[in-house]
Design a protein around this motif. Structure first.
Motif, short mmCIF file in Angstrom:
data_model
loop_
_atom_site.label_atom_id
_atom_site.label_comp_id
_atom_site.label_asym_id
_atom_site.label_seq_id
_atom_site.Cartn_x
_atom_site.Cartn_y
_atom_site.Cartn_z
N GLU A 137 0.84 -1.19 0.00
CA GLU A 137 0.00 0.00 0.00
C GLU A 137 0.89 1.25 0.00
O GLU A 137 1.90 1.31 0.71
N PRO A 138 0.55 2.27 -0.79
CA PRO A 138 1.48 3.38 -1.06
C PRO A 138 1.97 4.16 0.15
O PRO A 138 3.10 4.66 0.10
N PRO A 139 1.21 4.34 1.24
CA PRO A 139 1.78 5.10 2.36
C PRO A 139 2.92 4.38 3.07
O PRO A 139 3.59 4.98 3.91
N ILE A 166 -5.01 5.12 1.56
CA ILE A 166 -5.66 3.89 2.01
C ILE A 166 -6.91 4.27 2.79
O ILE A 166 -7.04 5.39 3.28
N PHE A 167 -7.84 3.32 2.86
CA PHE A 167 -9.04 3.57 3.67
C PHE A 167 -9.57 2.24 4.20
O PHE A 167 -9.16 1.18 3.75
N PRO A 218 -2.08 10.07 8.39
CA PRO A 218 -1.36 8.81 8.18
C PRO A 218 -1.79 8.01 6.96
O PRO A 218 -0.99 7.24 6.42
N ASN A 219 -3.05 8.14 6.50
CA ASN A 219 -3.48 7.29 5.40
C ASN A 219 -3.51 8.01 4.05
O ASN A 219 -4.08 7.51 3.09
N VAL A 220 -2.87 9.18 3.94
CA VAL A 220 -2.73 9.89 2.67
C VAL A 220 -1.27 10.29 2.51
O VAL A 220 -0.66 10.82 3.45
N VAL A 221 -0.70 10.05 1.32
CA VAL A 221 0.70 10.38 1.09
C VAL A 221 0.85 11.10 -0.25
O VAL A 221 0.16 10.79 -1.22
#
Length: 460
Positions: A211-213, A459-460, A430-433
């Motif tokens: 996952e990208p983050p 991510i979610f 934390p869940n957005v990069v």
């Protein structure tokens, strides 16, 4: 997240504590426990009503009637709150993103619910500018992938988990829709549990947690694309668990690779991905990881893959086993704002000479790759008590898909490459990069263009 943690500290817990009778459960753990409290209260209401109806008229005081109405009101509030939980499909309003059983944090949400459906996902998009001219390679923008995780917890011991991936925005232009994994878990004992279905092979860092983050840069490390061919999934079954405290393992038997699709770029195209996969040959894959308590944030481990890839096929008039091996070892350390990773992998393909002759190109009898990276969250040094994240990072990679050349064939030195990469990862939450990076490519022979990448992920 289980229902206990979801209820902890909430107004609903306080209401239950105030309204529950003395003989009810003191600490409601699940919705079933809450229903028991409600049913117990309803019995009290019915009992009080019956007593009042049977009592002489003077006994029917305003106080007694008020007690019944108060209990009825509290029960009604509890019932509505439970119904609200049911309509939310037991998805926590404030999920805790953490990895479980070797999967990424968003993919692990189903392990945190008490029962029922869990939905999660991730996505990433990027812009790439090519630095230097190369025929046929242009600047590009791509919604690289949108992924949906869907899981269902049937019972405390049986659950289903899956990942459905949409790549490149559409199936019209080299895009695809694929099942990335889909498996049933059967929890038997902390030391030995069963997983079966389409499974992610537990090799490297990013094959299972991609996952990208949770990785630096817009592009996954090339070593974990070309040498360890992520994302790598096959049909199989096996065991996973914790042998000793902080010592975990995963082991599967899966359908083997298809050597007919090996090429000079390695074994990546030999993945069968659960699509009417040839299963004349099977393979074994296993992994162990250890996170010592004495060194918080440190994790060390390794994995191995071994199995025939010939799949009972003809290669230039011959049938060969094409026994394929792949091994990797890795170390990860996270300490305060510091993040460090290093990974090395080596592989070998038997009968590479026969495969090369049939394919008309050199297929390496051995291959290798390694990389190391380091990043540091500098924002706490600049902004006190910040919850945001800003990490400059550096990564170095070296790999060669034709590290060993079969007898009678020539090496292709353009496959012997190094990459120097540096960039920034910024997380407002934390869940957005948001990511920016530059990659410098060199090869033992030939010229390769560099690239600049800018993108985002969530991510979610």
């Amino acid at each position: 997240m289980n229902n206990k943690s979801f209820l902890k500290g909430s107004a609903l817990t306080t209401l239950i504590a105030l309204s529950a009778p003395a003989n009810a459960l003191e600490k409601p753990q699940t919705m079933e426990d809450m229903w028991k409290i409600i049913q117990e209260q309803q019995k009290q209401i019915d009992s009080m009503k019956a007593q009042m109806a049977a009592a002489p008229q003077p006994a029917k005081t305003a106080t007694a009637d008020g007690n019944v109405k108060s209990l009825e009101r509290k029960t009604d509030v509890l019932s509505k709150e439970v119904e609200k939980l049911r309509t939310e499909l037991v998805i926590p309003e404030e999920p805790k993103y953490k990895s479980a059983y070797g999967l990424g944090p968003a993919a692990s949400k189903v392990y945190q619910v008490g029962k029922g459906l869990s939905i999660g996902g991730y996505g990433e998009a990027n812009y790439q500018a090519i630095v230097g001219d190369e025929k046929g390679k242009n600047d590009n923008a791509d919604f690289e992938r949108l992924v949906l995780y869907a899981g269902y917890k049937f019972t405390d011991s049986i659950l289903f988990n899956s990942e459905i991936e949409f790549e490149h925005g559409s199936t019209d232009n080299n895009g695809s829709v694929s099942v990335e994994f889909a498996s049933l878990d059967f929890f038997i004992d902390p030391m030995a549990n069963i997983r079966a279905g389409m499974v992610l092979l537990p090799m490297g860092f990013l094959n299972t947690i991609h996952e990208p983050p949770f990785y630096f840069g817009n592009n996954r490390p090339e070593v974990e694309r070309r040498i360890i061919p992520s994302t790598w999934r096959e049909i199989g079954a096996g065991l996973f668990g914790e042998i000793l405290p902080n010592l975990t393992y995963t082991a599967y038997v899966v359908n083997g690779l298809n050597a007919a699709d090996f090429n000079s770029d390695g074994i990546r195209s030999g993945r069968q991905s659960g699509s009417e996969a040839k299963a004349e040959d099977l393979a074994f894959v296993g992994r162990v990881d250890y996170a010592p308590e004495a060194l918080p944030g440190l994790s060390v481990g390794g994995s191995a893959y071994a199995g025939n890839s010939g799949q009972n096929q003809d290669f230039g008039g011959q049938q060969v086993d094409a026994f394929t091996q792949l091994y990797e070892a890795h170390v990860q350390w996270k300490y305060r704002g510091l993040e460090f990773r290093t990974l090395g992998s080596w592989g070998h393909i038997d009968d590479a000479d026969v495969l090369s002759a049939a394919k008309g190109q050199t297929i390496g009898s051995s291959n290798y790759g390694w990389y190391t990276e380091v990043g540091y969250d500098v924002l706490p040094l600049l902004v006190k008590d910040t919850t945001q994240y800003l990490a400059p990072f550096f990564r170095y990679e070296q790999f060669d898909t034709i590290a060993g050349t079969p007898t009678g064939f020539l090496d292709d030195e353009t496959k012997d490459r190094q990459i120097y990469q540096f960039g920034l990862n910024y997380k407002p939450i934390p869940n957005v990069v948001i990511k920016a990076d530059y990659r410098n490519f060199t090869a033992k022979k030939g010229n390769l263009p560099d690239d600049f990448n800018l993108g985002l992920g969530f991510i979610f």
